[in-house]
Design an enzyme around this catalytic site. Structure first.
Site, short mmCIF file in Angstrom:
data_model
loop_
_atom_site.label_atom_id
_atom_site.label_comp_id
_atom_site.label_asym_id
_atom_site.label_seq_id
_atom_site.Cartn_x
_atom_site.Cartn_y
_atom_site.Cartn_z
N SER A 167 46.30 -5.16 9.12
CA SER A 167 46.45 -4.11 8.10
C SER A 167 46.64 -2.72 8.72
O SER A 167 46.95 -1.77 8.03
CB SER A 167 45.25 -4.12 7.14
OG SER A 167 44.06 -3.99 7.88
N HIS A 168 46.44 -2.60 10.04
CA HIS A 168 46.71 -1.32 10.71
C HIS A 168 47.78 -1.47 11.79
O HIS A 168 47.93 -0.62 12.66
CB HIS A 168 45.43 -0.73 11.28
CG HIS A 168 44.50 -0.31 10.19
ND1 HIS A 168 44.66 0.85 9.48
CD2 HIS A 168 43.47 -0.97 9.60
CE1 HIS A 168 43.73 0.92 8.55
NE2 HIS A 168 43.01 -0.17 8.59
N GLU A 197 43.82 -4.84 3.20
CA GLU A 197 43.63 -6.29 3.00
C GLU A 197 43.99 -6.68 1.57
O GLU A 197 44.53 -7.76 1.32
CB GLU A 197 42.17 -6.69 3.31
CG GLU A 197 41.73 -6.43 4.75
CD GLU A 197 42.53 -7.23 5.77
OE1 GLU A 197 43.10 -8.27 5.41
OE2 GLU A 197 42.60 -6.79 6.93
P1 NDP Z 1 35.68 -6.14 8.12
O1 NDP Z 1 34.86 -6.36 6.91
O2 NDP Z 1 36.71 -7.12 8.47
O3 NDP Z 1 34.72 -5.98 9.38
C1 NDP Z 1 33.79 -4.94 9.44
C2 NDP Z 1 32.97 -5.02 10.71
O4 NDP Z 1 32.06 -6.10 10.60
C3 NDP Z 1 33.80 -5.28 11.95
O5 NDP Z 1 33.31 -4.50 12.99
C4 NDP Z 1 33.59 -6.76 12.19
O6 NDP Z 1 33.73 -7.14 13.55
C5 NDP Z 1 32.18 -6.95 11.73
N1 NDP Z 1 31.89 -8.32 11.31
C6 NDP Z 1 32.63 -9.11 10.50
N2 NDP Z 1 32.04 -10.29 10.34
C7 NDP Z 1 30.90 -10.26 11.07
C8 NDP Z 1 29.85 -11.19 11.33
N3 NDP Z 1 29.86 -12.42 10.78
N4 NDP Z 1 28.87 -10.82 12.15
C9 NDP Z 1 28.85 -9.59 12.71
N5 NDP Z 1 29.79 -8.67 12.52
C10 NDP Z 1 30.81 -9.00 11.70
O7 NDP Z 1 36.35 -4.67 8.06
P2 NDP Z 1 36.82 -3.82 6.81
O8 NDP Z 1 37.66 -4.70 5.97
O9 NDP Z 1 35.67 -3.17 6.18
O10 NDP Z 1 37.73 -2.71 7.53
C11 NDP Z 1 38.88 -3.11 8.25
C12 NDP Z 1 39.51 -1.96 8.97
O11 NDP Z 1 40.12 -1.08 8.04
C13 NDP Z 1 38.53 -1.10 9.78
O12 NDP Z 1 39.07 -0.96 11.07
C14 NDP Z 1 38.51 0.24 9.07
O13 NDP Z 1 38.41 1.39 9.91
C15 NDP Z 1 39.86 0.26 8.42
N6 NDP Z 1 39.87 1.14 7.25
C16 NDP Z 1 40.47 2.37 7.34
C17 NDP Z 1 40.46 3.23 6.27
C18 NDP Z 1 41.05 4.58 6.35
O14 NDP Z 1 41.06 5.29 5.37
N7 NDP Z 1 41.52 5.00 7.49
C19 NDP Z 1 39.84 2.85 5.01
C20 NDP Z 1 39.19 1.58 5.05
C21 NDP Z 1 39.22 0.75 6.12
P3 NDP Z 1 35.09 -7.92 14.04
O15 NDP Z 1 36.15 -6.87 14.00
O16 NDP Z 1 34.78 -8.41 15.39
O17 NDP Z 1 35.32 -9.01 13.03
#
Ligand code: NDP
Length: 335
Positions: free
Chosen positions: A46-47, A187
């Site tokens: 998504s990025h 997403e």
């Molecule tokens: P996710 O829900 O996919 O993941 C959030 C965090 O939780 C990650 O660091 C992930 O690590 C961790 N995680 C996931 N599953 C587990 C688990 N079972 N145990 C431990 N840790 C876990 O991310 P989001 O969907 O919330 O966000 C996705 C991206 O979008 C982010 O990079 C965010 O910065 C970006 N974003 C940007 C915005 C903007 O305005 N610029 C707005 C919103 C989001 P891992 O990566 O290793 O899975």
């Protein structure tokens, strides 16, 4: 859905030439391409290239400065600001990294405000890079209003992510980066593009109705994670990445866009800490490891960031898959 496999180098070349062809100079194009392919390499689609047509549209419309020259000012002994000169965020973020490291080592704590730049994307690259320097870091950013306040039905807050990184010895840093919405906007857009449903917790329709249809959520409002708790975090981030640093609230950023649907203009706040200056210079790393060891001893757990690091190790060999329709769109932009 048919897809196209690209090596990371091919994907990078494609992003770089597409941005240069459409109005970015080499420095700006390279910084954006590096960031997009970094995201693709971690399979954070998504990025990644998904954003490229959007980036091109911002520059072609004349709204985003493809020749930006970010400017750095020191506002206080431990506070710096980078003005992005109306360009995309990655070049400003690159320019700011070393000055923030130096400032933090000098003061024990350093804050960096990014202003006047477009589309601050995933924020793990900033905090991870700081942790690789031995620092601890927190970053927040706000964008367009997509998330309804608790109890409300109208979008007010951005999906406002927060990132955190902690350095480790002989291991990649501990990094998490998560939206304060239940799902990241990108997403939901990808689910809509690919015809998948989303969980009911992702958002509500325009009248506040429950739905699993991503298109209805996109027309209505997203929800914070964990109900009012996620909404309060989104509100805190609005204040830190907006009024605190003289930048837009999410709703102001949308008004500034004026319905064109381009990338959002907004700010980011990073706070970096030098652990060696907080009283346990010799012990903090080993002490943190106790927590990670205990966590990982529980079956079913993993550290945040571990999935991305695993992907990062694999994608140089496997390449990345992008939808054929996206590939064709990018080739069209190169024509
Ligand atoms: P996710 O829900 O996919 O993941 C959030 C965090 O939780 C990650 O660091 C992930 O690590 C961790 N995680 C996931 N599953 C587990 C688990 N079972 N145990 C431990 N840790 C876990 O991310 P989001 O969907 O919330 O966000 C996705 C991206 O979008 C982010 O990079 C965010 O910065 C970006 N974003 C940007 C915005 C903007 O305005 N610029 C707005 C919103 C989001 P891992 O990566 O290793 O899975």
């Amino acid at each position: 859905m048919t897809s196209r496999n690209l090596s990371l180098t091919e994907a990078h070349d494609l992003a770089l030439s597409c941005l240069i062809k459409n109005g970015c100079d080499d420095d700006n194009a390279r910084a954006c391409a590096d960031r997009m392919i970094e995201a693709e390499g971690d399979r954070c689609h998504s990025h990644g290239l998904f954003r490229l047509p959007w980036y091109v549209s911002g520059v072609k419309s004349g709204r985003v400065n493809g020749h930006a020259r970010p400017r750095l000012d020191r506002l206080a002994p431990a506070v710096i600001r980078v003005d992005g000169d109306n360009g995309y965020a990655p070049l400003g973020q690159r320019v700011a990294h070393q000055p923030l490291v130096d400032l933090t080592r000098e003061n024990g704590i350093g804050a960096l405000a990014f202003t006047n730049m477009y589309h601050i994307a995933a924020i793990w690259p900033e905090v991870e890079a700081l942790a690789r320097e031995g620092l601890c870091a927190i970053a927040v950013t706000a964008a367009y209003p997509y998330v309804a306040p608790a109890g409300g039905i109208k979008a007010l807050f951005g999906t406002n992510p927060m990132g955190f990184a902690w350095p480790r010895k002989d291991a990649p840093p501990l990094v998490f980066d998560q939206a304060s919405s239940s799902m990241a906007r990108g997403e939901i857009q990808i689910a809509a593009r690919d015809g998948h449903m989303v969980p009911e917790t992702a958002g509500i329709g325009p009248k506040g109705e429950a739905t699993t249809d991503p298109n209805v959520v996109l027309a209505g409002a997203q929800l914070g994670f964990g109900g009012y708790k996620g909404a309060s975090l989104a509100m805190m981030i609005e204040l830190l990445a907006g009024p605190l640093i003289g930048e837009f609230l999410s709703l102001e950023s949308l008004a500034d866009d004026g319905g064109r649907g381009g990338p959002p203009k907004g700010g980011e706040l990073i706070i970096a800490l030098e652990p060696a200056r907080f009283g346990d210079a010799d012990g903090f790393l080993a002490h943190g490891e106790i927590l990670f060891r205990e966590l990982l001893a529980q079956p079913g757990t993993r550290l945040p960031g571990a999935r991305r690091f695993q992907n990062r190790a694999e994608t140089p060999k496997t390449g990345i898959n992008i939808p054929a329709s996206l590939y064709d769109e990018i080739i069209g932009l190169l024509a």
